[in-house]
Write a protein that holds these residues in place. Structure first.
Motif, PDB file in Angstrom:
ATOM      1  N   LEU A 105       0.833  -1.199   0.000  1.00  0.00           N
ATOM      2  CA  LEU A 105       0.000   0.000   0.000  1.00  0.00           C
ATOM      3  C   LEU A 105       0.869   1.251   0.000  1.00  0.00           C
ATOM      4  O   LEU A 105       0.610   2.204  -0.753  1.00  0.00           O
ATOM      5  N   ALA A 106       1.903   1.273   0.843  1.00  0.00           N
ATOM      6  CA  ALA A 106       2.798   2.433   0.889  1.00  0.00           C
ATOM      7  C   ALA A 106       3.466   2.651  -0.461  1.00  0.00           C
ATOM      8  O   ALA A 106       3.579   3.789  -0.938  1.00  0.00           O
ATOM      9  N   GLN A 107       3.905   1.559  -1.086  1.00  0.00           N
ATOM     10  CA  GLN A 107       4.563   1.678  -2.383  1.00  0.00           C
ATOM     11  C   GLN A 107       3.623   2.263  -3.437  1.00  0.00           C
ATOM     12  O   GLN A 107       4.005   3.139  -4.216  1.00  0.00           O
ATOM     13  N   MET A 108       2.362   1.794  -3.447  1.00  0.00           N
ATOM     14  CA  MET A 108       1.439   2.270  -4.472  1.00  0.00           C
ATOM     15  C   MET A 108       1.000   3.708  -4.204  1.00  0.00           C
ATOM     16  O   MET A 108       0.797   4.486  -5.147  1.00  0.00           O
ATOM     17  N   VAL A 109       0.829   4.082  -2.936  1.00  0.00           N
ATOM     18  CA  VAL A 109       0.493   5.481  -2.616  1.00  0.00           C
ATOM     19  C   VAL A 109       1.621   6.405  -3.062  1.00  0.00           C
ATOM     20  O   VAL A 109       1.383   7.463  -3.664  1.00  0.00           O
ATOM     21  N   LEU A 110       2.868   6.023  -2.785  1.00  0.00           N
ATOM     22  CA  LEU A 110       4.009   6.828  -3.211  1.00  0.00           C
ATOM     23  C   LEU A 110       4.088   6.910  -4.723  1.00  0.00           C
ATOM     24  O   LEU A 110       4.403   7.972  -5.290  1.00  0.00           O
ATOM     25  N   LEU A 111       3.798   5.813  -5.385  1.00  0.00           N
ATOM     26  CA  LEU A 111       3.825   5.808  -6.847  1.00  0.00           C
ATOM     27  C   LEU A 111       2.736   6.706  -7.416  1.00  0.00           C
ATOM     28  O   LEU A 111       2.965   7.447  -8.384  1.00  0.00           O
ATOM     29  N   ALA A 112       1.551   6.670  -6.813  1.00  0.00           N
ATOM     30  CA  ALA A 112       0.464   7.531  -7.268  1.00  0.00           C
ATOM     31  C   ALA A 112       0.786   9.004  -7.030  1.00  0.00           C
ATOM     32  O   ALA A 112       0.482   9.865  -7.865  1.00  0.00           O
ATOM     33  N   LEU A 113       1.418   9.326  -5.898  1.00  0.00           N
ATOM     34  CA  LEU A 113       1.839  10.708  -5.642  1.00  0.00           C
ATOM     35  C   LEU A 113       2.880  11.152  -6.661  1.00  0.00           C
ATOM     36  O   LEU A 113       2.853  12.291  -7.139  1.00  0.00           O
TER      37      LEU A 113
END
Length: 224
Positions: free
Chosen positions: A26-34
């Motif tokens: 989840l952290a990885q995908m949130v950072l990627l989306a940001l």
């Protein structure tokens, strides 16, 4: 690019702490989306928020409908999937549709057909990894690859194509800008490596070959 680098760093501890996969993913995908949002904002300004909302909303809608009707992907459910959720869909899923398809769109210079193929290549690995981590469960009577039917991959092509077409219509100049295409290239490195570590060798080979052939084709042809 800072958020993209952080998204890469977050993935490194996954083999050491497999029990923390939901949190790290989840952290990885949130950072990627940001990273995707800020990259688009640099060239589009406030319109980037609308672009992200449309892509996120389309990804959320198609997954909401798909998990309840069996169309367009086949019969599957998100029951028991790690949270957080929106309309019963794990947040990580529509974030992925927005960010990774935008990266593929940038890498493919806005060619929807190629982006659709890049989405399918990505899902060749996801269908081995994500059900094993409890994110979704296939119940389709016609499995083709790790429980997913052939219809699933046709749907991934269509949704990837549709998102790329949407990006091109709403932000026609964005596909001419490089940089964020590296997100897809990094996924083409880390996803097959993670699959290999988990013992999913067929998926690692198929996903790795397909993603990297598509991710680096332009470099071989003299492009970025």
């Amino acid at each position: 690019m800072v958020f993209l680098a952080l998204a890469v760093l977050v993935r490194i501890p996954v083999p050491l702490f497999p029990q923390e996969f939901p949190l790290l993913a989840l952290a990885q995908m949130v950072l990627l989306a940001l990273s995707a949002l800020l990259w688009a904002f640099r060239y589009l300004g406030g319109r980037a928020l609308g672009l992200a909302a449309v892509a996120f909303g389309l990804g959320l809608w198609v997954e909401f409908v798909g998990s309840r009707t069996g169309l367009p992907f086949g019969r599957y459910t998100y029951e028991g999937a790690p949270g957080p959720h929106l309309w019963g869909v794990p947040l990580i899923v529509p974030l992925g549709w927005f960010a990774l398809v935008l990266s593929a769109h940038a890498l493919a210079r806005g060619r929807p057909v190629r982006v659709g193929l890049m989405a399918v290549a990505w899902d060749l690995g996801l269908e081995a990894l994500m059900p094993a981590q409890g994110y979704w469960t296939w119940q389709d009577p016609r499995p083709f690859w790790y429980g997913a039917p052939l219809l699933n991959y046709l749907a991934w092509f269509v949704v990837g194509w549709a998102l790329s077409w949407t990006y091109r219509r709403l932000a026609p100049g964005l596909s001419a800008v490089g940089g964020f295409g590296w997100a897809y290239r990094l996924e083409a490195l880390f996803l097959p490596a993670g699959l290999a570590l988990l013992g999913f060798w067929p998926a690692a080979l198929a996903c790795g070959l397909a993603m990297n052939l598509l991710a680096w084709e332009r470099r071989r042809c003299g492009g970025e």
